[in-house]
Design an enzyme around this catalytic site. Structure first.
Site, PDB file in Angstrom:
ATOM      1  N   GLU A  48      51.135  35.343 -78.888  1.00  0.00           N
ATOM      2  CA  GLU A  48      52.260  36.164 -78.440  1.00  0.00           C
ATOM      3  C   GLU A  48      53.397  35.252 -77.972  1.00  0.00           C
ATOM      4  O   GLU A  48      53.289  34.582 -76.939  1.00  0.00           O
ATOM      5  CB  GLU A  48      51.816  37.069 -77.290  1.00  0.00           C
ATOM      6  CG  GLU A  48      50.701  38.035 -77.657  1.00  0.00           C
ATOM      7  CD  GLU A  48      51.232  39.329 -78.240  1.00  0.00           C
ATOM      8  OE1 GLU A  48      52.446  39.419 -78.470  1.00  0.00           O
ATOM      9  OE2 GLU A  48      50.435  40.247 -78.454  1.00  0.00           O
ATOM     10  N   ARG A  90      51.661  33.078 -75.112  1.00  0.00           N
ATOM     11  CA  ARG A  90      50.340  33.527 -74.681  1.00  0.00           C
ATOM     12  C   ARG A  90      49.416  33.481 -75.890  1.00  0.00           C
ATOM     13  O   ARG A  90      49.722  34.075 -76.924  1.00  0.00           O
ATOM     14  CB  ARG A  90      50.393  34.939 -74.100  1.00  0.00           C
ATOM     15  CG  ARG A  90      49.199  35.269 -73.211  1.00  0.00           C
ATOM     16  CD  ARG A  90      49.230  36.714 -72.754  1.00  0.00           C
ATOM     17  NE  ARG A  90      48.764  37.602 -73.812  1.00  0.00           N
ATOM     18  CZ  ARG A  90      49.060  38.899 -73.873  1.00  0.00           C
ATOM     19  NH1 ARG A  90      49.834  39.458 -72.969  1.00  0.00           N
ATOM     20  NH2 ARG A  90      48.587  39.635 -74.869  1.00  0.00           N
ATOM     21  N   LYS A 134      44.867  47.875 -88.041  1.00  0.00           N
ATOM     22  CA  LYS A 134      46.068  48.012 -87.213  1.00  0.00           C
ATOM     23  C   LYS A 134      47.282  47.543 -87.998  1.00  0.00           C
ATOM     24  O   LYS A 134      47.155  46.822 -88.994  1.00  0.00           O
ATOM     25  CB  LYS A 134      45.924  47.220 -85.915  1.00  0.00           C
ATOM     26  CG  LYS A 134      45.591  45.752 -86.088  1.00  0.00           C
ATOM     27  CD  LYS A 134      45.264  45.120 -84.737  1.00  0.00           C
ATOM     28  CE  LYS A 134      44.836  43.673 -84.877  1.00  0.00           C
ATOM     29  NZ  LYS A 134      44.442  43.073 -83.572  1.00  0.00           N
ATOM     30  N   VAL A 179      34.964  42.488 -83.348  1.00  0.00           N
ATOM     31  CA  VAL A 179      34.289  41.389 -82.657  1.00  0.00           C
ATOM     32  C   VAL A 179      33.481  41.974 -81.506  1.00  0.00           C
ATOM     33  O   VAL A 179      34.046  42.519 -80.551  1.00  0.00           O
ATOM     34  CB  VAL A 179      35.303  40.352 -82.154  1.00  0.00           C
ATOM     35  CG1 VAL A 179      34.594  39.228 -81.407  1.00  0.00           C
ATOM     36  CG2 VAL A 179      36.117  39.790 -83.320  1.00  0.00           C
ATOM     37  N   LYS A 200      52.291  40.042 -87.729  1.00  0.00           N
ATOM     38  CA  LYS A 200      51.026  39.341 -87.492  1.00  0.00           C
ATOM     39  C   LYS A 200      50.452  38.673 -88.730  1.00  0.00           C
ATOM     40  O   LYS A 200      49.353  38.097 -88.675  1.00  0.00           O
ATOM     41  CB  LYS A 200      50.011  40.288 -86.861  1.00  0.00           C
ATOM     42  CG  LYS A 200      50.411  40.704 -85.455  1.00  0.00           C
ATOM     43  CD  LYS A 200      49.394  41.636 -84.831  1.00  0.00           C
ATOM     44  CE  LYS A 200      49.767  41.993 -83.400  1.00  0.00           C
ATOM     45  NZ  LYS A 200      51.066  42.706 -83.281  1.00  0.00           N
ATOM     46  N   GLN A 237      40.369  43.673 -89.784  1.00  0.00           N
ATOM     47  CA  GLN A 237      39.559  42.627 -89.169  1.00  0.00           C
ATOM     48  C   GLN A 237      38.179  43.183 -88.834  1.00  0.00           C
ATOM     49  O   GLN A 237      38.046  44.368 -88.514  1.00  0.00           O
ATOM     50  CB  GLN A 237      40.214  42.125 -87.882  1.00  0.00           C
ATOM     51  CG  GLN A 237      41.564  41.481 -88.075  1.00  0.00           C
ATOM     52  CD  GLN A 237      42.255  41.158 -86.762  1.00  0.00           C
ATOM     53  OE1 GLN A 237      42.135  41.908 -85.794  1.00  0.00           O
ATOM     54  NE2 GLN A 237      42.977  40.054 -86.717  1.00  0.00           N
ATOM     55  N   PRO A 238      37.147  42.340 -88.876  1.00  0.00           N
ATOM     56  CA  PRO A 238      35.850  42.800 -88.377  1.00  0.00           C
ATOM     57  C   PRO A 238      35.933  43.031 -86.877  1.00  0.00           C
ATOM     58  O   PRO A 238      36.647  42.314 -86.161  1.00  0.00           O
ATOM     59  CB  PRO A 238      34.911  41.643 -88.713  1.00  0.00           C
ATOM     60  CG  PRO A 238      35.813  40.440 -88.781  1.00  0.00           C
ATOM     61  CD  PRO A 238      37.121  40.931 -89.313  1.00  0.00           C
ATOM     62  N   ARG A 269      41.242  46.240 -67.349  1.00  0.00           N
ATOM     63  CA  ARG A 269      40.685  45.320 -66.355  1.00  0.00           C
ATOM     64  C   ARG A 269      41.183  43.914 -66.631  1.00  0.00           C
ATOM     65  O   ARG A 269      41.291  43.515 -67.784  1.00  0.00           O
ATOM     66  CB  ARG A 269      39.148  45.326 -66.396  1.00  0.00           C
ATOM     67  CG  ARG A 269      38.483  46.543 -65.758  1.00  0.00           C
ATOM     68  CD  ARG A 269      36.966  46.392 -65.807  1.00  0.00           C
ATOM     69  NE  ARG A 269      36.444  46.504 -67.171  1.00  0.00           N
ATOM     70  CZ  ARG A 269      35.343  45.893 -67.615  1.00  0.00           C
ATOM     71  NH1 ARG A 269      34.668  45.079 -66.817  1.00  0.00           N
ATOM     72  NH2 ARG A 269      34.929  46.074 -68.855  1.00  0.00           N
ATOM     73  N   SER A 319      48.109  47.630 -78.749  1.00  0.00           N
ATOM     74  CA  SER A 319      47.107  48.454 -79.434  1.00  0.00           C
ATOM     75  C   SER A 319      47.705  49.668 -80.130  1.00  0.00           C
ATOM     76  O   SER A 319      46.969  50.543 -80.588  1.00  0.00           O
ATOM     77  CB  SER A 319      46.002  48.919 -78.472  1.00  0.00           C
ATOM     78  OG  SER A 319      45.295  47.831 -77.954  1.00  0.00           O
TER      79      SER A 319
END
Length: 279
Positions: free
Chosen positions: A251, A235, A122, A163, A87, A160-161, A204, A129
């Protein structure tokens, strides 16, 4: 008949797979789901190999890249796999002017640059995740300890902050097939798996129509990718910042494509695969 392999994990649990298999069959393409890590497979017997649900590759990153480099007619190609599997590509996109979540990288807690407020830490090589953890603003010592824990597993960390809109509104995942937007969903996903845990799916999902700003950003991302031809599939995962939409991930290897959320998506993907086999 044309033969295509769909590269997967040893244990396939991919709701996209039956839809894609049926769509390929309708185009008279014989598709078979095959475990990428099975060393007995002769990949040369397939007219193409399409990476689909190789969701365990972060646990065997070097082996996966070596596999990708030797598989003939790989979709998406091996250079895409190498670039997208770490990443740190976000830094390249940001340098090209693509709005992304501000991200720093660290191999030790002492060197980690932590923004004020809640943060997410991460691994740069991960999926679903796995290994991601969030920390409140007063927990930065624990955040640094998490960087060190990842480093102990030979994993570089990204910081990262957090969000705020993700918890409330989720992220928008825009599926692109053969260079054009196919469909999109809003996804809510958990954060907080151990680095060695199996990844989980979203909790969801809702179908959405990307707005003009999101579509413009997707186009910007596609233009910034360091590859000449349109990819078979991609993606682009977006989140909402105060300044507008921003990229959280792109992705290009094994994204779940939510084929069941659009009645024509599997046919679009099968047609894109067929075109590449024909070439």
């Amino acid at each position: 008949m044309t033969a295509v392999a769909l590269a997967a994990t040893d244990v396939v649990d991919d709701p996209d797979a039956p839809l894609l298999l049926a769509a390929l069959g309708a185009l008279r393409i014989e598709a078979t789901t095959v475990a990428w890590a099975d060393d007995t497979v002769d990949w040369a017997r397939f007219d193409a190999t399409v990476i689909r649900s190789t969701w365990d590759y972060p646990m065997a990153h070097a082996r996966f890249l070596a596999w990708a480099s030797r598989v003939p007619n790989l979709v998406n190609p091996a250079d895409v796999v190498t670039w997208n599997s770490d990443k740190r590509y976000l830094a390249e996109l940001a340098a090209a002017g693509v709005p992304t979540i501000p991200t720093t990288y660290a191999t030790s807690g002492a060197d980690a640059v932590l923004p004020a407020g809640p943060v997410v830490v991460k691994p740069t090589v991960a999926g679903g995740s796995r290994g991601a953890a969030r920390f409140d603003g007063h927990d930065h010592d624990r955040a640094r300890a998490h960087v060190d824990a990842l480093a102990a597993l030979d994993l570089e960390a990204m910081v990262q902050p957090l969000v705020a809109s993700v918890a409330a509104d989720g992220e928008t995942d825009v599926v692109v097939i053969d260079g054009s937007v196919s469909h999109a969903v809003v996804k809510h996903a958990p954060i907080g798996l151990e680095a060695t845990d199996e990844p989980t799916g979203p909790t969801r999902v809702a179908v959405v129509d990307p707005d003009a700003a999101q579509r413009q950003l997707v186009d910007q991302v596609l233009s910034a990718l360091p590859f000449d031809a349109p990819l078979c599939y991609a993606r682009v995962d977006l989140v909402a910042l105060a300044s507008g939409p921003a990229v959280i991930e792109v992705e290009l290897i094994e994204p779940f494509l939510f084929l069941g959320e659009d009645p024509d998506a599997a046919h679009r993907l099968a047609t894109a695969i067929a075109a590449r086999v024909a070439r």
